[in-house]
Design a protein around this motif. Structure first.
Motif, short mmCIF file in Angstrom:
data_model
loop_
_atom_site.label_atom_id
_atom_site.label_comp_id
_atom_site.label_asym_id
_atom_site.label_seq_id
_atom_site.Cartn_x
_atom_site.Cartn_y
_atom_site.Cartn_z
N ARG A 13 0.71 7.99 1.13
CA ARG A 13 1.59 9.01 1.69
C ARG A 13 1.89 8.73 3.16
NH1 ARG A 13 -1.10 12.97 0.14
NH2 ARG A 13 -2.29 13.45 2.02
N LEU A 14 0.86 8.35 3.90
CA LEU A 14 1.05 8.03 5.31
C LEU A 14 1.90 6.79 5.47
CD1 LEU A 14 0.33 8.85 8.17
CD2 LEU A 14 -1.76 7.48 7.99
N ASP A 15 1.73 5.84 4.57
CA ASP A 15 2.54 4.62 4.62
C ASP A 15 4.01 4.95 4.39
OD1 ASP A 15 2.53 1.76 4.94
OD2 ASP A 15 3.09 1.63 2.83
N ARG A 16 4.28 5.90 3.49
CA ARG A 16 5.67 6.33 3.26
C ARG A 16 6.23 7.02 4.50
NH1 ARG A 16 3.56 7.80 -1.89
NH2 ARG A 16 3.36 9.96 -1.20
N ASP A 17 5.38 7.82 5.15
CA ASP A 17 5.83 8.49 6.38
C ASP A 17 6.17 7.48 7.47
OD1 ASP A 17 5.43 10.89 5.13
OD2 ASP A 17 3.46 11.26 6.02
N VAL A 18 5.32 6.46 7.57
CA VAL A 18 5.58 5.43 8.58
C VAL A 18 6.86 4.68 8.25
CG1 VAL A 18 4.72 3.27 9.57
CG2 VAL A 18 3.16 5.18 9.22
N GLU A 54 -10.21 7.48 -4.10
CA GLU A 54 -8.91 7.76 -4.71
C GLU A 54 -8.07 8.65 -3.80
OE1 GLU A 54 -11.78 8.04 -6.28
OE2 GLU A 54 -11.66 6.41 -7.77
N HIS A 55 -8.72 9.66 -3.18
CA HIS A 55 -7.99 10.54 -2.26
C HIS A 55 -7.53 9.77 -1.02
CE1 HIS A 55 -10.21 14.23 -4.08
NE2 HIS A 55 -9.13 13.91 -4.76
N LEU A 56 -8.39 8.88 -0.55
CA LEU A 56 -8.01 8.09 0.63
C LEU A 56 -6.84 7.16 0.31
CD1 LEU A 56 -11.50 7.21 2.13
CD2 LEU A 56 -9.74 8.64 3.16
N VAL A 57 -6.86 6.59 -0.87
CA VAL A 57 -5.74 5.73 -1.27
C VAL A 57 -4.46 6.54 -1.33
CG1 VAL A 57 -4.78 4.39 -3.17
CG2 VAL A 57 -7.16 4.06 -2.51
N GLU A 58 -4.56 7.76 -1.88
CA GLU A 58 -3.38 8.62 -1.95
C GLU A 58 -2.87 8.97 -0.56
OE1 GLU A 58 -2.14 13.03 -3.73
OE2 GLU A 58 -4.09 12.13 -4.20
N ARG A 59 -3.81 9.29 0.35
CA ARG A 59 -3.41 9.60 1.72
C ARG A 59 -2.79 8.39 2.40
NH1 ARG A 59 -7.88 12.31 5.35
NH2 ARG A 59 -6.18 11.92 6.81
N ARG A 112 -2.58 1.38 9.83
CA ARG A 112 -3.21 0.47 8.86
C ARG A 112 -4.66 0.19 9.22
NH1 ARG A 112 -0.08 -1.60 5.07
NH2 ARG A 112 2.18 -1.36 5.26
N LEU A 113 -4.96 0.07 10.49
CA LEU A 113 -6.35 -0.18 10.89
C LEU A 113 -7.24 1.01 10.57
CD1 LEU A 113 -5.94 -1.99 14.34
CD2 LEU A 113 -6.74 -2.98 12.19
N ILE A 114 -6.78 2.21 10.90
CA ILE A 114 -7.58 3.42 10.65
C ILE A 114 -7.80 3.65 9.17
CG2 ILE A 114 -7.61 5.93 10.87
CD1 ILE A 114 -6.13 5.59 13.54
N MET A 115 -6.74 3.57 8.39
CA MET A 115 -6.86 3.83 6.97
C MET A 115 -7.66 2.74 6.27
SD MET A 115 -5.61 6.71 6.55
CE MET A 115 -5.84 6.72 4.78
N ASN A 116 -7.51 1.51 6.73
CA ASN A 116 -8.29 0.43 6.13
C ASN A 116 -9.78 0.64 6.38
OD1 ASN A 116 -8.44 -2.32 4.86
ND2 ASN A 116 -9.34 -2.81 6.84
N ALA A 175 6.63 1.70 20.06
CA ALA A 175 6.10 2.83 19.28
C ALA A 175 6.03 2.48 17.80
CB ALA A 175 6.98 4.05 19.48
N LEU A 176 7.04 1.78 17.32
CA LEU A 176 7.06 1.37 15.92
C LEU A 176 5.90 0.43 15.60
CD1 LEU A 176 8.48 1.28 13.18
CD2 LEU A 176 9.91 -0.57 14.07
N LEU A 177 5.68 -0.55 16.44
CA LEU A 177 4.61 -1.51 16.21
C LEU A 177 3.23 -0.85 16.30
CD1 LEU A 177 5.94 -4.59 18.22
CD2 LEU A 177 5.88 -4.30 15.74
N VAL A 178 3.05 -0.01 17.31
CA VAL A 178 1.76 0.66 17.49
C VAL A 178 1.45 1.58 16.31
CG1 VAL A 178 0.52 2.37 18.87
CG2 VAL A 178 1.77 0.53 20.00
#
Length: 224
Positions: free
Chosen positions: A12-17, A4-9, A69-73, A60-63
């Motif tokens: 949040r990270l997805d919003r930052d991106v 659940e914490h990882l999903v939240e992170r 997404r790869l790391i969080m997945n 930079a945007l693509l990377v």
């Protein structure tokens, strides 16, 4: 860290991106306007100064998007695997400890009544010892905190006492195959009953601790 914490992170990270993407898109739009202006003014030689920054922004945007997404997945998959493993291990431990508590409880009944044959206690002690040995297997210690492991170790004396009593009675009644448990002197039986009651309390506490471990990664697994 729970899933659940990882999903939240991740969210949040997805919003930052996404925010970073909008900023980069603004810069890209400005650079695009600059390119159009240079083309309109026919200043082709200055285009080479605009294209590298634009390419860098796009890269930079693509990377950033792909790496994030790869790391969080990967983290989500690892956390999910761990959660399933904890649930599997704790379910197994709960089944063992609940069965152990039932068998130890029956030892108390046998000692209190004292009217059943000795071989019943002997067979029961053997199964109790096997159940306890299962708690000492390596998988059982993977997710249990230190105090819970100490509690399992503390139970060894009482388990040994039950096995010793059963073995001693069996030897003492070798020539009387159907001798009853009542042949144990009352003072010794009272002491053993007290020891069994203490063991039952420890097993109950162990069950509660295992429920707590499972609840930390799976709130739905809380003790009802």
């Amino acid at each position: 860290m729970t899933i659940e914490h990882l999903v939240e992170r991740f969210e949040r990270l997805d919003r930052d991106v996404e925010a970073l993407s909008k900023v980069l898109l603004i810069f890209i739009a400005l650079l695009s306007a600059r390119v159009i202006f240079l083309l309109y003014e026919q200043k082709l030689s200055e285009l080479w100064g605009v294209l590298p920054p634009m390419a860098a922004l796009v890269a930079a945007l693509l990377v950033a998007r792909i790496a994030t997404r790869l790391i969080m997945n990967n983290n989500l998959l690892r956390a999910d695997d761990r959660r399933h493993d904890v649930v599997r291990v704790t379910h197994h431990l709960l089944a063992i400890t609940m069965d152990l508590r039932s068998r130890v409880g029956y030892v108390k009944v046998l000692l209190t009544n004292g009217n059943l044959p000795v071989f019943v206690l002997r067979d029961l002690a053997t199964t109790i010892e096997r159940r306890y040995e299962t708690l000492l297997e390596r998988d059982a210690y993977k997710y249990l905190p230190g105090p819970t492991v100490d509690l399992i170790c503390q139970m060894s004396g009482s388990i040994f006492g039950i096995c010793s009593l059963a073995g001693g009675l069996e030897k003492a009644t070798t020539d009387q195959p159907i001798a009853s448990i009542g042949s144990v002197p009352p003072p010794e039986r009272d002491a053993m009953v007290a020891s069994v009651e203490e063991l039952l309390g420890e097993i109950t506490k162990l069950i509660d601790n295992i429920y707590e471990v499972r609840t930390t990664i799976n709130p739905a697994g809380a003790k009802q």
